[in-house]
Design a protein around this motif. Structure first.
Motif, short mmCIF file in Angstrom:
data_model
loop_
_atom_site.label_atom_id
_atom_site.label_comp_id
_atom_site.label_asym_id
_atom_site.label_seq_id
_atom_site.Cartn_x
_atom_site.Cartn_y
_atom_site.Cartn_z
N GLY A 79 -11.93 -21.16 20.41
CA GLY A 79 -12.86 -21.09 19.27
C GLY A 79 -13.71 -19.83 19.32
N MET A 80 -14.16 -19.45 20.52
CA MET A 80 -14.95 -18.22 20.65
C MET A 80 -14.10 -17.01 20.30
SD MET A 80 -17.48 -18.74 23.92
CE MET A 80 -16.24 -19.35 25.06
N ALA A 81 -12.86 -16.97 20.78
CA ALA A 81 -11.97 -15.85 20.49
C ALA A 81 -11.68 -15.77 18.99
CB ALA A 81 -10.67 -15.98 21.29
N GLU A 82 -11.40 -16.90 18.37
CA GLU A 82 -11.12 -16.91 16.93
C GLU A 82 -12.32 -16.44 16.12
OE1 GLU A 82 -9.83 -20.96 16.57
OE2 GLU A 82 -7.72 -20.43 16.91
N ARG A 83 -13.52 -16.80 16.56
CA ARG A 83 -14.72 -16.36 15.85
C ARG A 83 -14.89 -14.84 15.98
NH1 ARG A 83 -20.97 -18.30 16.55
NH2 ARG A 83 -20.72 -17.38 18.60
N ASP A 91 -15.04 -12.32 12.86
CA ASP A 91 -16.19 -11.43 12.75
C ASP A 91 -15.74 -9.99 12.54
OD1 ASP A 91 -19.05 -10.87 12.89
OD2 ASP A 91 -18.66 -10.06 14.89
N PHE A 92 -14.75 -9.55 13.32
CA PHE A 92 -14.29 -8.16 13.17
C PHE A 92 -13.53 -7.98 11.86
CE2 PHE A 92 -11.66 -4.41 13.89
CZ PHE A 92 -12.66 -3.51 14.20
N ASP A 93 -12.72 -8.95 11.47
CA ASP A 93 -12.03 -8.86 10.19
C ASP A 93 -13.03 -8.73 9.04
OD1 ASP A 93 -9.43 -8.93 11.21
OD2 ASP A 93 -9.23 -11.09 10.94
N GLN A 94 -14.12 -9.50 9.10
CA GLN A 94 -15.16 -9.40 8.07
C GLN A 94 -15.81 -8.03 8.09
OE1 GLN A 94 -15.99 -11.47 5.57
NE2 GLN A 94 -17.44 -9.93 4.92
N LEU A 95 -16.09 -7.52 9.27
CA LEU A 95 -16.68 -6.20 9.40
C LEU A 95 -15.75 -5.14 8.80
CD1 LEU A 95 -19.21 -4.82 10.49
CD2 LEU A 95 -18.07 -4.63 12.71
N MET A 96 -14.46 -5.27 9.05
CA MET A 96 -13.50 -4.33 8.45
C MET A 96 -13.51 -4.42 6.92
SD MET A 96 -10.09 -3.99 10.74
CE MET A 96 -9.33 -3.02 9.46
N ALA A 97 -13.57 -5.64 6.41
CA ALA A 97 -13.56 -5.84 4.96
C ALA A 97 -14.79 -5.22 4.29
CB ALA A 97 -13.48 -7.34 4.64
N ARG A 146 -11.00 2.23 7.97
CA ARG A 146 -11.81 1.00 8.00
C ARG A 146 -11.93 0.47 9.43
NH1 ARG A 146 -8.62 0.00 3.57
NH2 ARG A 146 -7.38 -1.59 4.63
N TYR A 147 -10.83 0.55 10.15
CA TYR A 147 -10.81 0.09 11.55
C TYR A 147 -11.79 0.90 12.39
CZ TYR A 147 -8.65 -1.59 15.89
OH TYR A 147 -8.42 -2.17 17.10
N LEU A 148 -11.75 2.21 12.22
CA LEU A 148 -12.66 3.09 12.95
C LEU A 148 -14.11 2.82 12.54
CD1 LEU A 148 -13.38 5.49 14.79
CD2 LEU A 148 -12.76 7.01 12.90
N ALA A 149 -14.37 2.73 11.25
CA ALA A 149 -15.74 2.48 10.78
C ALA A 149 -16.26 1.14 11.27
CB ALA A 149 -15.78 2.55 9.25
N LEU A 179 -6.36 -13.66 19.99
CA LEU A 179 -6.79 -12.27 20.14
C LEU A 179 -5.59 -11.35 20.24
CD1 LEU A 179 -9.06 -10.25 20.42
CD2 LEU A 179 -9.13 -10.76 22.86
N ARG A 180 -4.59 -11.75 20.99
CA ARG A 180 -3.38 -10.95 21.11
C ARG A 180 -2.72 -10.78 19.73
NH1 ARG A 180 -0.89 -13.54 25.13
NH2 ARG A 180 0.26 -14.89 23.72
N GLU A 181 -2.66 -11.86 18.96
CA GLU A 181 -2.09 -11.79 17.61
C GLU A 181 -2.91 -10.87 16.71
OE1 GLU A 181 -1.82 -15.83 16.27
OE2 GLU A 181 -0.42 -16.36 17.88
N ALA A 182 -4.23 -10.93 16.81
CA ALA A 182 -5.09 -10.06 16.00
C ALA A 182 -4.89 -8.60 16.39
CB ALA A 182 -6.55 -10.45 16.16
#
Length: 166
Positions: free
Chosen positions: A51-55, A59-65, A75-78, A108-111
């Motif tokens: 659950g912590m890893a998924e969160r 969180d990072f996906d939202q930051l990228m968006a 976007r990844y760099l920013a 995390l590996r999949e992400a």
């Protein structure tokens, strides 16, 4: 108690006392709930770590968006730089250090696979994009373990140089 509050308590416990202290009883105590209250959301320690890893991933996906950049790698760099500057990467070190079990860190590996392969065909220079994404990984690792290593002016210079590769 909400799921995020339980995850916050687990992360804080990891940060304060390390992975050996991460038990369901200790997390419940830290969160101020009964063990049964915790078990309602996370029935095992492994489920809690997952659950912590998924969160973290969400969180990072939202930051990228939230980034207004034109390409996926920009976007990844920013997002990476925003995470470093805000101190959010500290959570990565804490959570990923919680388990050596790759099954638990499977999300995390999949992400990582997704983050490192997405939209490469749309990049002007796919190899340069891969280099920048890998450099972001190095920055994540260093900044998550030693947040003060790169002062803002050095981070700015690194970001400018990585952008120039694109």
């Amino acid at each position: 108690m909400r799921r995020d509050e339980l995850l916050d308590a687990a992360e804080q416990l990891l940060c304060d006392q390390g992975s050996d202290a991460l038990t369901l009883a200790a997390v419940a105590d830290r969160a101020g709930v009964s063990k049964g209250g915790l078990l309602y959301h996370f029935n095992t320690k492994e489920a809690l770590i997952k659950g912590m890893a998924e969160r973290l991933i969400d969180d990072f996906d939202q930051l990228m968006a939230e980034q207004g950049e034109t390409t996926y790698t920009r976007r990844y760099l920013a997002a990476t730089m925003a995470a470093i500057r805000s101190g959010r990467l500290r959570r990565w070190a804490v959570v990923t250090g919680a388990s050596g079990n790759m099954f638990l860190l499977g999300p995390l590996r999949e992400a990582m696979t997704r983050w490192h392969t997405s939209e490469l065909e749309n990049e002007p220079d796919p190899v340069a994009a891969q280099i920048v994404r890998l450099a972001c990984e190095g920055l994540w690792d260093v900044a998550s373990h030693d947040p003060g290593l790169y002062p803002d002016d050095e981070l700015d210079a690194l970001e400018r140089r990585l952008i120039s590769l694109l």
